[in-house]
Design a protein around this motif. Structure first.
Motif, PDB file in Angstrom:
ATOM      1  N   PRO A  32      -5.356  -9.013  44.494  1.00 17.42           N
ATOM      2  CA  PRO A  32      -4.387 -10.130  44.447  1.00 17.42           C
ATOM      3  C   PRO A  32      -4.753 -11.170  43.399  1.00 17.42           C
ATOM      4  O   PRO A  32      -3.871 -11.786  42.794  1.00 17.42           O
ATOM      5  CB  PRO A  32      -4.461 -10.746  45.851  1.00 17.42           C
ATOM      6  CG  PRO A  32      -5.327  -9.867  46.661  1.00 17.42           C
ATOM      7  CD  PRO A  32      -6.104  -8.983  45.755  1.00 17.42           C
ATOM      8  N   LEU A  33      -6.056 -11.340  43.152  1.00 16.93           N
ATOM      9  CA  LEU A  33      -6.502 -12.346  42.195  1.00 16.93           C
ATOM     10  C   LEU A  33      -5.977 -12.031  40.783  1.00 16.93           C
ATOM     11  O   LEU A  33      -5.476 -12.909  40.066  1.00 16.93           O
ATOM     12  CB  LEU A  33      -8.030 -12.378  42.196  1.00 16.93           C
ATOM     13  CG  LEU A  33      -8.699 -13.572  41.557  1.00 16.93           C
ATOM     14  CD1 LEU A  33      -8.277 -14.850  42.267  1.00 16.93           C
ATOM     15  CD2 LEU A  33     -10.218 -13.415  41.611  1.00 16.93           C
ATOM     16  N   ALA A  34      -6.075 -10.764  40.420  1.00 18.76           N
ATOM     17  CA  ALA A  34      -5.588 -10.352  39.100  1.00 18.76           C
ATOM     18  C   ALA A  34      -4.084 -10.591  39.000  1.00 18.76           C
ATOM     19  O   ALA A  34      -3.576 -11.092  37.991  1.00 18.76           O
ATOM     20  CB  ALA A  34      -5.901  -8.879  38.865  1.00 18.76           C
ATOM     21  N   PRO A  87      -4.645  -4.966  50.149  1.00 16.19           N
ATOM     22  CA  PRO A  87      -3.968  -6.262  50.213  1.00 16.19           C
ATOM     23  C   PRO A  87      -2.621  -6.253  49.493  1.00 16.19           C
ATOM     24  O   PRO A  87      -2.485  -5.699  48.402  1.00 16.19           O
ATOM     25  CB  PRO A  87      -4.950  -7.216  49.523  1.00 16.19           C
ATOM     26  CG  PRO A  87      -5.894  -6.367  48.765  1.00 16.19           C
ATOM     27  CD  PRO A  87      -5.902  -5.010  49.369  1.00 16.19           C
ATOM     28  N   SER A  88      -1.633  -6.884  50.130  1.00 18.09           N
ATOM     29  CA  SER A  88      -0.275  -6.916  49.568  1.00 18.09           C
ATOM     30  C   SER A  88      -0.176  -7.892  48.408  1.00 18.09           C
ATOM     31  O   SER A  88      -0.891  -8.889  48.349  1.00 18.09           O
ATOM     32  CB  SER A  88       0.696  -7.341  50.668  1.00 18.09           C
ATOM     33  OG  SER A  88       1.943  -7.658  50.096  1.00 18.09           O
ATOM     34  N   LEU A  89       0.762  -7.605  47.487  1.00 21.05           N
ATOM     35  CA  LEU A  89       1.047  -8.523  46.386  1.00 21.05           C
ATOM     36  C   LEU A  89       2.372  -9.255  46.600  1.00 21.05           C
ATOM     37  O   LEU A  89       2.830  -9.988  45.738  1.00 21.05           O
ATOM     38  CB  LEU A  89       1.114  -7.766  45.053  1.00 21.05           C
ATOM     39  CG  LEU A  89      -0.138  -7.019  44.612  1.00 21.05           C
ATOM     40  CD1 LEU A  89       0.092  -6.387  43.249  1.00 21.05           C
ATOM     41  CD2 LEU A  89      -1.334  -7.943  44.558  1.00 21.05           C
ATOM     42  N   ALA A  90       2.994  -9.028  47.777  1.00 20.23           N
ATOM     43  CA  ALA A  90       4.362  -9.525  47.963  1.00 20.23           C
ATOM     44  C   ALA A  90       4.444 -11.050  47.926  1.00 20.23           C
ATOM     45  O   ALA A  90       5.475 -11.605  47.553  1.00 20.23           O
ATOM     46  CB  ALA A  90       4.930  -9.004  49.284  1.00 20.23           C
ATOM     47  N   ALA A  91       3.343 -11.731  48.303  1.00 24.42           N
ATOM     48  CA  ALA A  91       3.383 -13.194  48.267  1.00 24.42           C
ATOM     49  C   ALA A  91       3.359 -13.700  46.826  1.00 24.42           C
ATOM     50  O   ALA A  91       3.775 -14.831  46.554  1.00 24.42           O
ATOM     51  CB  ALA A  91       2.198 -13.752  49.041  1.00 24.42           C
ATOM     52  N   ILE A  92       2.863 -12.880  45.905  1.00 19.43           N
ATOM     53  CA  ILE A  92       2.765 -13.302  44.503  1.00 19.43           C
ATOM     54  C   ILE A  92       3.991 -12.827  43.720  1.00 19.43           C
ATOM     55  O   ILE A  92       4.609 -13.582  42.984  1.00 19.43           O
ATOM     56  CB  ILE A  92       1.474 -12.729  43.879  1.00 19.43           C
ATOM     57  CG1 ILE A  92       0.273 -13.162  44.723  1.00 19.43           C
ATOM     58  CG2 ILE A  92       1.324 -13.183  42.439  1.00 19.43           C
ATOM     59  CD1 ILE A  92      -0.940 -12.299  44.555  1.00 19.43           C
ATOM     60  N   PHE A  93       4.315 -11.542  43.882  1.00 20.35           N
ATOM     61  CA  PHE A  93       5.512 -10.980  43.250  1.00 20.35           C
ATOM     62  C   PHE A  93       6.439 -10.484  44.362  1.00 20.35           C
ATOM     63  O   PHE A  93       6.146  -9.476  44.998  1.00 20.35           O
ATOM     64  CB  PHE A  93       5.145  -9.813  42.331  1.00 20.35           C
ATOM     65  CG  PHE A  93       4.367 -10.206  41.120  1.00 20.35           C
ATOM     66  CD1 PHE A  93       4.987 -10.800  40.041  1.00 20.35           C
ATOM     67  CD2 PHE A  93       2.994  -9.973  41.058  1.00 20.35           C
ATOM     68  CE1 PHE A  93       4.265 -11.157  38.912  1.00 20.35           C
ATOM     69  CE2 PHE A  93       2.278 -10.330  39.937  1.00 20.35           C
ATOM     70  CZ  PHE A  93       2.909 -10.925  38.857  1.00 20.35           C
TER      71      PHE A  93
END
Lengths: 517, 165
Positions: A32-34, A87-93
């Motif tokens: 997620p950090l990336a 970990p999901s990326l949905a909160a970011i994208f």
């Protein structure tokens, strides 16, 4: 490395290819950090997919491709089969959510940190505890039952009325389900449900011969974008075998791509007019499109240019007479479209329907990461032919069409601008077409490795990722821009009336088949 | 308004005349189908290529309605069900619902290579390898995609006509 501030990506290596691609593997905690770093730089998520690598690397592999200002950042991460979670990326994208739900349906690995764990591509065709992209998928227990268990968002108030539409629609269009919640005529909420045209494309690719079977299938993922898919696929293949393409073939590919854009934009403008009650526009644009398709059949060998672009080159050549005829056809089309554009611009009844309808503001478009025609109509200035031009676009100075209103009228305006630009490009390509071969035989012996393809199709960017082993396809993932654009339609219709939905939907004209895979 | 009329006149008659036809004595189609077919099309997982050609068939070059044929929104008004795509498993239930809603007599046409036999998607876990696996097919129109002329010829055959020679 594209930007020093993307520190977690600092170990990524640059692929020595025509496309600017940085690639590398991330540990789970950096995943997620990336993504956050890339988002902070104004980047977008292109695609998210997965692979079963339990036999070779003792785990599943999750891939993601992002777009940053300097090119594609392709990342991967090992997922432990014992937990099968990442970990999901949905909160970011936000666009990642559907891709992660689809990834669970196909590969059985779960994104953590999100509440929505409903299936996305799976209905009832295969059992919930089986996963088609796993190497040990048995193919047993397949079913044809209807999808009765899917939970839509419950109605927010007893005053609202729910309208289910689809999967079969009234017109001749692809299947999908739309669930409206309305108050009177006004749309308060729209939820989409897809997967009806799921054909198992990713698994079908596995083991296919790259030159014949793979190319044939790549051209049929979304029939209206066959050139963009075939070219993107060919790019990925040619990258893996480090092949230098004959220049004439590259120019002819671009000619096909621009003609595909012309045909679809003409069809869409007619259909938008028709959905607003202006049958005149439908007839006129259909006639122009048909003339173009007949030229395609005559000079290229297929009305929709299927199987014209192959790994290694193209399947046709143009004579001097054909070039002259196509130039004449282009001139005639330009005049005809110009006249129709004036009529449509002055038509009060049409303007009443399309102005300020189905609006996506530039801020929302940026948040959702929109691209393609719909993105450019909402001020998102992304066009691969402009920002990352490959041969021959690097010599053609493509002018990007943009608008900022984000309504149906803006999406029409972008299409008109792109028609005239594609006609200019066609003329320039026909004038400057270099001599030489149109096809270079592929040397696929022991070809192995990864490649990506990336082409600005008429709807938006068509992305391909391909892994080859021993000359055959190990895994192949196409990504249609519709993955990112469909959620925007859910927003665009809010506060408009149900009767305007067909018009708004047509102005996006997204792909079901390319999305459902 | 004046300019719309001028453009309509400029386009004039874009299409070819539909072929002159006569009743095919060998045809088993009901006589009420002659010069009057209502068509309900269902995309059962097509790539959208066949739909593009069906749209073209409805355009000014082909004169579908001159032949007495029209696409209809409701299966309850339909004489003919046209199906494209390899029949994705996820579409089978909806396809059956549509077919069951059609009145008798009715006919089913498979449009394109995928609907005939699965086409490039044949063998996938997610498809039925053509319509014949789920519904009785009266006519197959192969092609990838079949062009509007082939589609029109197929519809004429199902209506019980044949082109005059």
């Amino acid at each position: 490395m594209p930007n020093p501030s993307l520190r977690v990506l600092a170990t990524f290596r640059h692929w020595g290819t025509a496309l600017p691609v940085w690639s590398g593997r991330l540990r789970k905690e950096y995943w997620p950090l990336a993504a956050q770093n890339i988002r902070a730089q104004g980047g977008r998520l292109l695609a998210l997919w997965g692979e079963d690598r339990r036999t070779t690397e003792a785990g599943y592999l999750v891939h993601a491709a992002f777009l940053s200002e300097t090119g594609i950042v392709r990342t991967e991460m090992i997922v432990d089969p014992a937990t099968a979670a990442y970990p999901s990326l949905a909160a970011i994208f936000p666009g990642a959510l559907r891709m992660e739900r689809a990834l669970y349906d196909l590969l059985g690995i779960r994104a953590t940190g999100v509440n929505d764990t409903r299936p996305w591509l799976r209905h009832a065709a295969w059992p919930a505890d089986q996963f088609p992209l796993r190497t040990d998928f048995s193919g047993e227990g397949l079913d044809i039952a209807a999808d009765r268990d899917y939970t839509f968002l419950p109605a927010s108030s007893p005053d609202t009325h729910e309208i289910p539409v689809g999967p079969i629609h009234a017109g001749i269009i692809e299947p999908g389900h739309f669930r409206f919640q309305v108050l009177g005529e006004e749309i308060l909420h729209l939820e989409e449900r897809f997967g009806y045209t799921h054909k198992g494309v990713e698994r079908l690719f596995q083991g296919l011969d790259v030159a014949a079977g793979g190319a044939h299938l790549a051209g049929r993922i979304s029939g209206d974008s066959t050139v963009a898919y075939a070219w993107s696929y060919a790019q990925a293949v040619e990258q893996i075998i480090s092949m230098q393409m004959p220049e004439r073939a590259q120019w002819l590919r671009a000619l096909c791509l621009e003609r595909e854009r012309l045909a679809n934009h003409l069809g869409d403008l007619g259909a938008i007019g028709n959905d607003a009650g202006l049958a005149f526009a439908l007839t006129q644009f259909q006639a122009l499109k048909e003339d173009l398709l007949r030229e395609n059949q005559h000079y290229f060998g297929h009305r929709y240019l299927m199987d014209r672009v192959l790994p290694g080159g193209v399947a046709f050549d143009l004579t001097a007479a054909a070039i002259a005829a196509l130039q004449g056809g282009g001139q005639a089309l330009k005049t005809a479209v110009g006249r129709l554009q004036e009529i449509l611009a002055e038509h009060g009844g049409l303007r009443d329907r399309v102005v300020q309808l189905g609006v996506i503001s530039p801020e929302r478009a940026a948040h959702l990461g929109l691209m393609g025609v719909a993105g450019r109509a909402s001020g998102q200035a992304w066009d691969l032919r402009v920002q990352f031009p490959h041969i021959p676009y690097d010599q053609l100075q493509v002018r990007m069409a943009t608008a900022t209103e984000g309504d149906v009228a803006a999406r029409m305006a972008v299409r008109f601008l792109e028609i005239s630009e594609s006609l200019r490009l066609q003329e320039e390509i026909l004038q400057k077409l270099p001599d030489g071969n149109i096809y270079h035989p592929l040397d696929l012996r022991d070809a192995a490795g990864e490649g990506v393809g990336w082409v600005e199709g008429w709807r938006g960017e068509i992305f391909f990722w391909l892994r080859m082993e021993q000359g055959n396809i190990r895994h192949c993932r196409p990504q249609d821009p519709s993955w990112t654009l469909w959620p925007a339609l859910e927003e665009a219709v809010l506060r408009d009336i149900v009767a305007d939905f067909p018009l708004i939907n047509k102005s996006f004209n997204l792909s079901y088949s390319g999305h459902d895979l | 308004m004046y300019r719309i009329l001028r453009e309509a006149l400029r386009l004039g008659k874009a299409g070819e005349k539909p072929p002159r036809t006569q009743r095919d004595p060998a045809s088993a189609s009901p006589s009420c189908f002659r010069h009057s077919l209502s068509i309900r099309h269902v995309d059962a997982g097509s790539c959208n290529g066949c739909e593009l050609e069906l749209h073209a068939l409805g355009g000014p070059h082909y004169g579908l309605e001159q032949a007495g044929f029209r696409f209809t929104a409701s299966p309850r008004h339909a004489d003919v069900l046209t199906v494209s795509g390899p029949v994705a498993r996820h579409m089978v239930a909806a396809l059956h619902d549509c077919h069951n809603a059609m009145p008798e007599p009715r006919r089913i046409i498979a449009i394109g290579d995928c609907a005939c036999s699965g086409g490039v998607f044949r063998g996938s876990y997610a498809v039925m390898d053509g319509i014949a696996e789920t519904l009785p097919v009266d006519l197959q129109i192969p092609g990838c995609p079949p062009d509007p002329d082939a589609l029109l010829q197929g519809l004429l055959r199902v209506s019980g006509d044949r082109a005059e020679t």
